[in-house]
Motif scaffolding. Structure first.
Motif, PDB file in Angstrom:
ATOM      1  N   LEU A 204       0.861  -1.178   0.000  1.00  0.00           N
ATOM      2  CA  LEU A 204       0.000   0.000   0.000  1.00  0.00           C
ATOM      3  C   LEU A 204       0.898   1.228   0.000  1.00  0.00           C
ATOM      4  O   LEU A 204       1.778   1.369   0.868  1.00  0.00           O
ATOM      5  N   ARG A 205       0.656   2.130  -0.940  1.00  0.00           N
ATOM      6  CA  ARG A 205       1.545   3.265  -1.141  1.00  0.00           C
ATOM      7  C   ARG A 205       1.147   4.426  -0.246  1.00  0.00           C
ATOM      8  O   ARG A 205      -0.016   4.706  -0.040  1.00  0.00           O
ATOM      9  N   CYS A 206       2.163   5.103   0.280  1.00  0.00           N
ATOM     10  CA  CYS A 206       1.977   6.328   1.065  1.00  0.00           C
ATOM     11  C   CYS A 206       3.257   7.149   0.941  1.00  0.00           C
ATOM     12  O   CYS A 206       4.337   6.674   1.326  1.00  0.00           O
ATOM     13  N   GLU A 207       3.131   8.360   0.369  1.00  0.00           N
ATOM     14  CA  GLU A 207       4.310   9.227   0.161  1.00  0.00           C
ATOM     15  C   GLU A 207       3.930  10.607   0.693  1.00  0.00           C
ATOM     16  O   GLU A 207       2.928  11.186   0.291  1.00  0.00           O
ATOM     17  N   VAL A 208       4.730  11.115   1.627  1.00  0.00           N
ATOM     18  CA  VAL A 208       4.441  12.384   2.304  1.00  0.00           C
ATOM     19  C   VAL A 208       5.492  13.411   1.891  1.00  0.00           C
ATOM     20  O   VAL A 208       6.705  13.142   1.971  1.00  0.00           O
ATOM     21  N   LEU A 209       5.012  14.549   1.474  1.00  0.00           N
ATOM     22  CA  LEU A 209       5.889  15.661   1.098  1.00  0.00           C
ATOM     23  C   LEU A 209       6.111  16.546   2.321  1.00  0.00           C
ATOM     24  O   LEU A 209       5.172  16.922   3.003  1.00  0.00           O
ATOM     25  N   ARG A 210       7.374  16.832   2.592  1.00  0.00           N
ATOM     26  CA  ARG A 210       7.810  17.654   3.729  1.00  0.00           C
ATOM     27  C   ARG A 210       7.297  17.048   5.051  1.00  0.00           C
ATOM     28  O   ARG A 210       6.695  17.713   5.870  1.00  0.00           O
ATOM     29  N   ALA A 211       7.522  15.749   5.220  1.00  0.00           N
ATOM     30  CA  ALA A 211       7.078  15.073   6.449  1.00  0.00           C
ATOM     31  C   ALA A 211       7.869  15.593   7.645  1.00  0.00           C
ATOM     32  O   ALA A 211       9.090  15.520   7.668  1.00  0.00           O
ATOM     33  N   SER A 212       7.154  16.169   8.617  1.00  0.00           N
ATOM     34  CA  SER A 212       7.803  16.666   9.835  1.00  0.00           C
ATOM     35  C   SER A 212       7.262  15.947  11.079  1.00  0.00           C
ATOM     36  O   SER A 212       7.934  15.923  12.102  1.00  0.00           O
ATOM     37  N   GLY A 213       6.072  15.393  11.007  1.00  0.00           N
ATOM     38  CA  GLY A 213       5.528  14.633  12.139  1.00  0.00           C
ATOM     39  C   GLY A 213       5.801  13.132  11.978  1.00  0.00           C
ATOM     40  O   GLY A 213       6.354  12.680  10.959  1.00  0.00           O
ATOM     41  N   THR A 214       5.439  12.392  12.984  1.00  0.00           N
ATOM     42  CA  THR A 214       5.639  10.937  12.933  1.00  0.00           C
ATOM     43  C   THR A 214       4.612  10.312  12.003  1.00  0.00           C
ATOM     44  O   THR A 214       3.418  10.554  12.122  1.00  0.00           O
ATOM     45  N   VAL A 215       5.105   9.505  11.063  1.00  0.00           N
ATOM     46  CA  VAL A 215       4.241   8.861  10.064  1.00  0.00           C
ATOM     47  C   VAL A 215       3.957   7.441  10.552  1.00  0.00           C
ATOM     48  O   VAL A 215       4.886   6.702  10.868  1.00  0.00           O
TER      49      VAL A 215
END
Length: 1282
Positions: free
Chosen positions: A54-65
């Motif tokens: 399952l795909r998940c891509e976060v731009l400018r991730a600063s919090g906990t994913v």
């Protein structure tokens, strides 16, 4: 505040929009660092066992994913601890947090979303929900490959994807539907079980393990059965469903042999599966018929062959023959072709069978009562015996009276008398009723006998006219007459005989019938001894054996002969006997003798024939006395006397002086003795003991073997140069002057005892040595003994004992479990136990026992301490700790280790040594024996800072051990494990399990079970809640039950133990002592309950009348005083009534009203209302048990499973603005049968009839709870944004 309120009321789609607006607002305000999704997960379909991504891509991730599965946070680490098949993959620099699931299982069929937590620079974001569909394909080999392409395109929408469909390629494969067809269906009724005609039966068919659920149709001989009810339950695995269909059938005779068909199918397969069962209907047979008896009169001794036939019945009838109500035969034959039962009786007729009622009974399992037919037998029989009654003996010329008796016969007999060849006339004949319905016959005969009739045969003949059989009884007549001559054969009077000689006197008698009886007399007096007579051809003879004595000299012996003729004749004889003196006596001129004194003794000899001579002796010495002139005496003999002078000494005391009388004509003489009484001082025997041994604390006895005359001797005892005085020590006793007894003797009394004895004639001395033996007293040379694991341990004990013997020491292990003992040796007073290769099992107490055979063994305990490296306790409750991460709670992490010597602890957090200078962390260490416990208290737990893995290392000088403890958020409990059976009886089952992790909250357990005839599952809460063993009572004998168990806390409940395994148990058979049936119980209880109810009603009525009377008087009195202080306001009454109603309506089912959707971890800001305790109060509400302070165990009754119905629509729709908590409507359950009454015995004694116990209360309406706001939920149900 505006944004917080908006977030609370919006669903997931609205939240995404608000999040984008927030990002835009922050960008416009210049923040510029808001995190956004570059790509979000989409619906995905994979086959079972494949790998899903399952795909998940976060731009400018600063919090906990993190990823969320069905509302459960999987954790921030990319390896996802606790989920071995799950991991986050992708390029971290590009913000890729793709979720990879390997070896996909049915448990993975769920919803997933990706979230990024709040940070200092960004608001939290949440992705859309993606559904992972696990596909199981079933192949139809008859369709083409083109159908596969068309089906796949039709089944899955364009925005979905199918991965890893590497399916086998048969010649023409074609997938039909995704899902799983049902397994082979089965009936929950034994196919061999029989049905009873007219009764109703519930037939249940189960189609197991289908996806989607199966549809079931029931048929009887091809005709579909209507009225069937179907419902589904969870299958053997998650996501699979079992369908149960139930229909009620009334059994008919015509249903016997018909087939029931269960037809099951679902959309996963075109062709259905089915199961069949043949109906076996039982119905009663027809009455029996007896064949084979032509006429009812039967002669005794013949054998009847009778046949009992019974038609019809299922099963075929059981037959039995009875005679006068008693069973005589229980065997029969069954003819399945002719559908009949037959039993043949072979009966040998006896006289006792006269007028007997012979019957045949038929019955089978469903007969209400046996059916029977009967006939009466008439038996012709002869008398069993003919007896002659009366005496057959008579004196000549006297009358003889006799009776001839014939026992019962049918018909009665005729009696005739015969003497030799001559018939005699009977005097009278009497007939009376006899046994077995016959008649007895008695004939009387009177006849005068003569000497010629002696020995003649007298006959009694009984003749039966019906059977033509006669029976005869014969006897001989005896006629008595007196003897004719008698004489004695013995020695002549002129021949002298010695006394003691055995002589036989023989008496002869001839003539007479019977021969004469002989009697002996001596000097006119009967001889008391009885003698045996001997017959010869002409008469009888009898011996009188004699051992001659002085009284037989010239005595007259006579023999008398007589018999039943009562006439006596006799003969006589005299004997001459030589005999020694009949008496001897010695007299003295003084009574006392002294040493050196001369005494004169006189010996007098009684009558003897001829005259005797006298001689003297003392021991081996012979003396000649002075004879005196003789004189005549009795029995025709002579008496003589003699004088003897003797010088006595002390050695002659109690010696015997013997005087003997003898004659030359006689082979033997007579003698007597005189005992000397010599006075002398005390003298000690040569057998006097010089040493005495005694066990300590026993009684010591020191004897004196001393003789003296006179015997009044006084003795003085000395020990250790001190005179022993009786009053000085109460333990010293002198039962007599010659014995010293010492009670509870001790080793201090050992030594030499000197004794001085005195009487009127002088003084004597002696000494005795006392040796005191005592039991061992043992002590350890070193205690405790320390030894390292694997080394050699030496345990030594020393004993103080008397005596010291070999093999005196033995060692014993005092622990519970058996261990291998070491080598035992002994060195003088020391015992040694050597243990090589010491293990932890050797640690503990050892007992050294010393036993020298004296009293009880002595012992001492030696502690062996085995030093070993630490061992940490590990298990589900030790590896996890749960606490709310909102900064308001405190968590304790406990590490418990066992080790010797002292154990030290080292703590790490995420592999970094912990700093206990931080005020948020505090360590406490406690030691209890070899157990050491280190506890870390984490104050103000933060999910961001403290949800981590804490490592505990226990270490001492011999090694170390390690345990990882994970601090997590409070959650529902883990399932129990090792669910097993402990014991089973006919009405109860005892179960046991191992509790799992409690999720950080107090957990309880619930047992679920059902059997083939139960309408639904039954549940029982384990009480007390923390127990891991529970007994389910009130079960049916010889019934198979399926049991499961799970855990429940305030958040939710776990899956069932051992991966939803079912424990199948069959109860035992009912014991022989069966309780009374329900009908008996009911019939006996109704009169009693009626009386009790009448009495109680009368008492209540009387109390009510008295209450009304005094109430009116009180109201009048209050009316005069005008007081209103005792009244209650209406509002208070309403509140009180409301509280009562809420308590009554708080049924057990209130525990089940938590909406499953509300148990998910919601990714929404917790808000400001963190003190809400709605869920806590809900958990405290039901079921409201109130227990007294004394020991009391409330009844734990099973409750039926609630049926939760979901609203129509897609199961995985996003949560709208709906109430999270709604009461689920439940259908009322039918009353449970009587045998399911789980109440205590005292609770069952109600005024209602026992046949209708109030087991299930009526369903009352329950107030529907309003949906609580999200901010009102407790933290453990809201989750936290991390």
């Amino acid at each position: 505040m505006f944004w917080d309120c908006a977030c609370m009321k919006m669903d997931t789609s609205s939240l995404k929009i608000v999040s984008l607006i927030g990002q835009l607002f922050l960008w416009m305000c210049g923040a510029g660092a808001q995190q956004v999704f570059r790509s979000e997960p989409r619906n995905l379909t994979v086959r079972l066992g494949a790998t899903a991504v399952l795909r998940c891509e976060v731009l400018r991730a600063s919090g906990t994913v993190q990823w969320v599965k069905d509302g459960l946070l999987l954790g921030p680490e990319r390896s996802l601890p606790g989920f071995p098949r799950y991991s986050m993959i992708g390029n971290l620099r590009r913000g890729q947090y793709n979720l990879q699931i390997e070896n996909v299982q049915l448990d993975d069929d769920a919803t997933y979303n990706c979230q990024a937590g709040r940070s200092e620079r960004s608001e939290p974001i949440v992705s859309n929900l993606a559904w992972l569909n696990v596909l199981m394909l079933n192949w139809d080999w008859k369709n083409s490959a083109s159908f596969l392409k068309r089906t796949v395109s039709d089944e899955f929408p364009a925005d979905s994807s199918i991965t890893d469909l590497q399916l086998p390629r048969p010649p023409h494969p074609s997938p039909v539907k995704h899902g799983l067809p049902p397994s082979e269906p089965y009936f929950e009724m034994d196919a061999l079980q029989y049905w009873v005609v007219g009764r109703k039966y519930s037939v249940i068919c189960v189609a197991p393990d289908a996806k989607p659920e199966a549809e079931i149709t029931l048929y009887k001989d091809g005709v579909e059965l209507t009225g069937a009810e179907s419902f589904t339950v969870s299958g053997s695995k998650d996501k699979l469903l079992n369908t149960r269909a139930q229909v009620t059938i009334t059994a008919l005779i015509s249903d016997n042999g018909r087939q029931l068909l269960c037809h099951a199918k679902n959309s996963a397969h075109f062709s259905p599966v089915q199961a069949t069962m043949t109906m076996n209907v039982y119905f009663p047979p027809q009455p029996p018929v007896i064949l084979g008896l032509e006429r009812q009169e039967v002669r005794a001794g013949t054998t009847l062959v009778l046949e009992c036939v019974c038609q019809s019945g299922n099963p075929l009838a059981n037959l039995q023959w009875t005679k006068d109500g008693e069973v005589v035969l229980k065997t029969w034959e069954e003819d399945a072709v002719a559908h009949m039962s037959k039993s043949v009786l072979y009966l040998k007729i006896h006289p006792a069978d006269n007028q007997a009622v012979l019957g045949c009974e038929s019955a089978n399992l469903v007969s209400v009562a046996p059916l029977s037919t009967s006939l009466i037998l008439t038996v012709i029989f002869d008398p069993a015996e003919v007896k002659l009654l009366g005496s057959l003996e008579a004196i000549e010329d006297k009358e003889l009276n006799l009776n001839c008796f014939a026992t019962s016969s049918n018909p009665p007999v005729q009696i005739r008398w015969w003497l030799g060849n001559r018939e005699l006339n009977s005097t009278a004949v009497i007939m009376e009723e006899g046994e077995n319905g016959g008649m007895t016959t008695l004939s009387n005969l009177t006849y005068r006998v003569s000497r010629q009739d002696n020995g003649m045969k007298l006959s009694c003949v009984a003749f039966n006219r019906a059977t033509k059989v006669s029976k005869t009884e014969n006897a001989e007549i005896t006629v008595y007459y007196p003897p004719q001559r008698v004489w004695i054969d013995g020695p002549s009077q002129d021949i002298p005989l010695f006394a003691g000689t055995k002589v036989r006197l023989v008496c002869f008698s001839t003539g007479g019938n019977p021969p004469g009886n002989l009697y002996w007399y001596k000097n006119g007096k009967p001889v008391q001894n009885s003698f045996r007579s001997t017959l010869f051809d002409k008469g009888v003879t009898q011996e009188l054996p004699l051992v001659l004595s002085a009284s037989d000299n010239m005595a007259l012996y006579q023999c008398h002969a007589t018999n039943e003729a009562k006439k006596t004749i006799s003969a006589k004889i005299r004997l001459q006997v030589l005999f020694p003196a009949i008496s001897m006596k010695i007299t003295s001129n003084t009574d006392q003798f002294y040493r050196g004194q001369t005494v004169t003794l006189e010996c007098n000899s009684g009558s003897s024939n001829p005259k005797s001579n006298i001689s003297w002796s003392l021991g081996t010495q012979r003396f000649q006395g002075v004879d005196q002139p003789h004189r005549k005496a009795e029995y025709g003999g002579f008496s003589v006397s003699s004088l003897l002078s003797l010088n006595v000494s002390s050695q002659l005391h109690n010696q015997r002086v013997i005087c003997q009388s003898h004659s030359a004509e006689l082979p033997e003489g007579a003698k007597t003795f005189f005992k000397l009484n010599v006075l002398y001082p005390p003298e000690f025997s040569p057998d006097q003991p010089t040493q005495v041994q005694v066990v300590e604390d026993d009684m010591a006895t020191i004897p004196l073997l001393v003789s003296a005359n006179p015997e009044e001797v006084s003795c003085v005892w000395q020990h250790s140069r001190q005179k022993l005085v009786k009053e000085r020590d109460v333990r010293f006793h002198w039962p007599n002057e010659f014995t010293l007894e010492i009670e509870n003797v001790t080793r201090r009394e050992a030594g030499s005892y000197k004794i001085e004895c005195t009487n009127e004639e002088g003084v004597s001395h002696t000494a005795v040595q006392l040796d005191v033996l005592y039991a061992p007293s043992v002590k350890a040379e070193r205690d405790p003994v320390y030894v390292n694991l694997g080394d050699t341990a030496d345990l030594i004990c020393v004993a103080d004992a008397n005596p010291i013997i070999s093999d005196m020491f033995s060692w014993k292990w005092l622990g519970e479990e058996e261990v291998e003992m070491g080598e035992e040796t002994q060195e003088d007073e020391s015992g040694l136990l050597t243990i090589h290769g010491v293990t932890r099992a050797h640690a503990g107490l050892y007992r050294c026992v010393a036993n020298n055979g004296i009293a009880l063994p002595g012992s001492t305990d030696v502690q062996l301490v085995v030093q070993f490296k630490p061992i940490i306790q590990k298990g589900p409750q030790w590896r996890k700790v749960a606490s709310r991460g909102d900064g308001t709670s405190t968590a304790e992490l406990v590490c418990r280790a066992e080790g010797i010597p002292t154990v030290d602890f080292i703590w790490e957090k995420n592999h970094m040594l912990m700093d206990f200078e931080n005020s948020r962390y505090e360590e406490r260490t406690v030691r209890e024996g070899s157990f050491h416990t280190s506890t870390i208290q984490v104050v103000n737990v933060s999910a961001l800072l403290d949800y981590a893995i804490f490592s505990c290392t226990a270490r001492n000088s011999l090694g170390d051990d390690m345990l990882d403890i994970q601090l997590v958020s409070t959650n529902h409990p883990d399932p129990p494990s090792s669910f097993r059976l402990v014991s089973v009886s006919y009405d109860s089952v005892t179960l046991e399990w191992i509790p799992g992790f409690d999720g950080g909250l107090s957990q309880r357990f619930r047992v679920r079970y059902h059997w083939d005839k139960s309408a639904s599952f039954l549940y029982m809460d384990v009480f007390p809640p923390g127990e891991a063993t529970f007994t389910v009572t009130g079960l049916l004998p010889n019934t198979t039950y399926n049991f499961s168990i799970n855990a429940i806390n305030a958040i939710g409940e776990s899956a069932y133990a051992d991966n939803n395994a079912v424990l199948t148990i069959t109860t035992m058979d009912l014991p022989k002592m069966v309780a009374p049936t329900e009908e008996e119980h009911t019939s006996g209880a109704v009169p009693t309950l009626t009386v009790v109810f009448t009495v109680v009603f009368g008492v209540l009525l009387l109390v009510n009348l008295l209450g009304c009377f005094f109430g009116l008087k009180w109201r009048k009195r209050q009316g005069h005083t005008g007081g209103v202080e005792g009244t209650v306001p209406n509002g208070a009454k309403k509140e009180e009534e409301g509280s009562i109603q809420s308590t009554v309506s708080n049924k057990y089912e209130s525990r089940e009203k938590i909406n499953k959707a509300a148990q998910r971890t919601l990714i929404i800001d917790s808000g400001s209302e963190t003190d809400s305790n709605l869920y806590e109060s809900y958990a405290m509400e039901g079921p409201h048990y109130y227990y007294p302070t004394v020991d009391y165990r409330p009844p734990v009754s099973p409750h039926p499973e609630e049926i939760h119905r979901l609203d129509h629509g897609h199961l995985y729709e996003e949560v709208k603005d709906l109430a999270l908590y709604q009461d689920v409507p439940t259908s009322p359950l039918p009353p449970l049968p009587l045998f399911l009454d789980q109440r205590l015995p005292h609770q069952r004694n109600e005024w209602k009839l026992p046949g209708f116990p109030p087991l299930v209360s009526e369903q009352k309406p329950v107030n529907v709870r309003q949906a609580p706001k999200y901010s009102e939920l407790p933290f453990e149900l809201r989750g936290e944004l991390v």
